[in-house]
Design an enzyme around this catalytic site. Structure first.
Site, short mmCIF file in Angstrom:
data_model
loop_
_atom_site.label_atom_id
_atom_site.label_comp_id
_atom_site.label_asym_id
_atom_site.label_seq_id
_atom_site.Cartn_x
_atom_site.Cartn_y
_atom_site.Cartn_z
N CYS A 75 -16.30 13.82 -35.54
CA CYS A 75 -17.64 12.68 -35.57
C CYS A 75 -18.49 12.84 -37.02
CB CYS A 75 -18.60 12.93 -34.55
SG CYS A 75 -20.18 11.85 -34.72
N CYS A 81 -26.69 14.66 -35.61
CA CYS A 81 -27.01 14.32 -33.99
C CYS A 81 -27.40 15.60 -33.45
CB CYS A 81 -25.61 13.60 -33.47
SG CYS A 81 -25.71 13.57 -31.80
N GLN A 295 -21.60 13.64 -11.76
CA GLN A 295 -21.05 14.39 -12.63
C GLN A 295 -20.42 13.78 -13.98
OE1 GLN A 295 -20.80 15.16 -9.51
NE2 GLN A 295 -21.91 17.05 -9.44
N CYS A 425 -24.61 26.93 -13.87
CA CYS A 425 -24.69 26.16 -15.41
C CYS A 425 -25.29 27.31 -16.48
CB CYS A 425 -25.40 24.84 -15.49
SG CYS A 425 -26.88 24.78 -14.85
N1 SAH Z 1 -23.54 20.32 -6.51
C1 SAH Z 1 -24.40 19.30 -6.86
C2 SAH Z 1 -25.07 19.46 -8.31
C3 SAH Z 1 -26.18 20.48 -8.33
S1 SAH Z 1 -27.08 20.27 -9.84
C4 SAH Z 1 -23.37 18.12 -7.14
O1 SAH Z 1 -22.28 18.39 -6.67
O2 SAH Z 1 -23.89 16.88 -7.08
C5 SAH Z 1 -28.56 21.12 -9.12
C6 SAH Z 1 -29.18 20.34 -7.93
O3 SAH Z 1 -30.40 21.36 -7.57
C7 SAH Z 1 -29.76 19.10 -8.39
O4 SAH Z 1 -29.51 17.96 -7.49
C8 SAH Z 1 -31.27 19.38 -8.26
O5 SAH Z 1 -32.05 18.35 -7.68
C9 SAH Z 1 -31.38 20.41 -6.95
N2 SAH Z 1 -32.58 21.32 -6.91
C10 SAH Z 1 -33.44 21.68 -7.96
N3 SAH Z 1 -34.29 22.66 -7.42
C11 SAH Z 1 -33.97 22.47 -5.97
C12 SAH Z 1 -34.63 23.45 -4.91
N4 SAH Z 1 -35.70 24.28 -5.14
N5 SAH Z 1 -34.08 23.47 -3.89
C13 SAH Z 1 -32.80 22.42 -3.52
N6 SAH Z 1 -32.47 21.76 -4.57
C14 SAH Z 1 -32.81 21.82 -5.92
#
Ligand code: SAH
Length: 470
Positions: A75, A81, A295, A425
């Site tokens: 890019c 960016c 995702q 992550c």
């Molecule tokens: N495994 C999920 C994505 C996880 S991302 C999937 O496959 O879609 C992390 C997630 O944790 C997010 O959806 C966010 O809203 C949630 N989250 C954040 N803090 C939280 C908490 N204290 N208790 C429960 N969920 C929470």
């Protein structure tokens, strides 16, 4: 003692490492300089911007000898960016950087023995083609002040000025054409970009999503007021987009009149076609609306979750918890092989989606609960009479960057599952949490990094912890 440098000093530095954000770390006679846009292996001329006793931030003036890991970014706007911190580095080296980042955190923060961590490591899951993997793009829309042209692209740094990017190399090829069509339509219809300072109502963002397995494309215009788009303009937009591609299945608008950084409004209105598009992760089908979470790299998500499933080693009858379950992607992956899966997630809309997804995939062996994992889990453990659910075989967690709450870890350990599978992550908070889980009687068995976001510094990790049975 090394020499003390001051602002505007020019030095020649060799870049010997990179920090977690991908910034080059250079050495000059033992003194450390952080140099943005440099690559490990470069020898470069740098100018000190801000000097401290032991280190300084410096500007890259000239690359004297380029690193062997350097490549030409795909890019042309990569540097401006800033979204792709690693585009100037060959992909093999990117993977090595990410693997090392996880490894170092497990050793330094987790306190695990480095030889042991090496011995249980699985090769990082990289992509064969590390571009065009993002299924979702949200382009801000603005005006070029000089030419008056409509521009779309990305916000520069943390500002509101837009860096014009015609074709983001992380997104599908079609997006470039669709953006062009929408700009043309705006010009023909005299619809303007939204400008808060100048009190101009108009288009704020263009949201594009694509189902990579189905090729279905969604177009959603985020506007500052409903009357920005008149009925007479709508037909034109629909015709132009339909003429471009039969894969466009949904055209909608979402009104967001607030002056905030939040992109989408609270609801959306379908102008043409379906309310949702479909996509698959493995055999699981998902319906995606302009507002739903999904995702962004479905190929790698599948590989990451398959790894989580492998670590869970389910045989059919197990009771499993999936904490931080979002729209239930992991839960449903697990439910295909488990007895029953309990999902917990803080956002109600995500749980609504999880329930719909479970139904659409005929996975009735699932229960989803709304709430904070660190509250729902202890409460369930203390109050419920469901002994099976209180002593699960496996607990899977996939928390946001801040990792797990101690109250959550404590209850997980009390529930004493045979296996804990941690999807993360952020390998720093992961390592901090693994230490506590290990103190609670669990052994780190395996770990595997996964590159969900090539060209950026992000890296995902899956870890298997098993309960010591002695
Ligand atoms: N495994 C999920 C994505 C996880 S991302 C999937 O496959 O879609 C992390 C997630 O944790 C997010 O959806 C966010 O809203 C949630 N989250 C954040 N803090 C939280 C908490 N204290 N208790 C429960 N969920 C929470």
């Amino acid at each position: 003692m090394s020499k003390i440098y001051k602002k505007d000093d020019l030095l020649t530095a060799e870049i010997v490492d990179m920090d977690a954000e991908g910034m080059g770390i250079g050495k000059v006679d033992g003194y450390t300089v952080f140099v943005k846009d440099s690559v490990v292996g470069d020898i470069c001329l740098v100018k000190i911007m801000k000097a401290k006793k032991n280190y300084a931030y410096a500007h890259l003036e000239e690359i004297k000898v380029p690193s062997l890991f350097r490549i030409e970014p795909k890019c042309p706007r990569a540097k401006a960016c800033g979204g792709c911190q690693l585009q100037a580095i060959g992909y093999e080296k990117q993977l090595e950087f990410k693997r090392d980042k996880v490894f170092n955190n497990l050793v330094r923060i987790g306190g695990f023995d480095s030889e042991y961590i090496k011995s249980i490591e699985e090769t990082i899951l990289g992509m064969e083609e590390p571009f065009r993997y993002r299924n979702k793009a949200q382009y801000p829309v603005g005006l070029n002040e000089k030419t008056g042209e409509i521009i779309t692209g990305f916000y520069a740094g943390h500002s509101h000025s837009i860096i014009a990017v015609e074709d983001c190399v992380l997104g599908p090829e079609e997006y470039k054409d669709i953006i062009k069509i929408i700009k043309e339509w705006m010009k023909d219809s005299q619809i303007y970009p939204y400008n808060y300072d100048k009190k101009v109502d108009g288009i704020r963002h263009i949201l594009l999503r694509k189902g990579f397995s189905t090729n279905e494309i969604m177009v959603c215009l985020v506007i500052s007021k409903r009357n920005v788009i008149k009925d007479k303009n709508v037909d034109n937009l629909i015709t132009m987009l339909n003429n471009y591609s039969k894969n466009i299945k949904s055209i909608s608008i979402s009104v967001n009149s607030e002056n905030t950084n939040v992109i989408m409004g609270n609801s959306y209105e379908t102008l043409w076609g379906e309310d949702t598009i479909e996509d698959y992760i493995g055999d699981l089908k998902f319906k995606i609306s302009p507002l739903s979470f999904f995702q962004v790299n479905p190929y790698q998500t599948k590989r990451l979750y398959e790894k989580a499933l492998e670590y869970a080693s389910l045989t059919g009858g197990e009771t499993v918890w999936d904490l931080y379950c979002g729209i239930g992607t992991i839960s449903l992956f697990l439910a295909q092989k488990a007895g029953h899966v309990y999902g917990v997630e803080i956002i109600k809309e995500a749980i609504d989606d999880a329930k719909t997804n479970a139904k659409n995939n005929n996975l009735t062996n699932t229960t989803f609960m709304v709430g904070k994992a660190e509250e729902v889990l202890p409460e369930f453990y203390n109050k419920s009479s469901d002994t099976e659910a209180k002593s699960p075989d496996v607990i899977v967690v996939d928390p946001p960057r801040k990792g797990l709450d101690e109250a959550c870890i404590e209850t997980m350990i009390k529930m004493a599952p045979d296996r804990i599978v941690y999807v993360s992550c952020d390998s720093a908070t992961l390592s901090r949490d693994l230490k506590l889980i290990a103190d609670g009687g669990y052994k780190l068995e395996k770990w595997c990094a996964c590159d969900q976001f090539p060209q950026t510094t992000h890296v995902e990790t899956v870890v298997l912890m098993s309960r010591d049975k002695e």
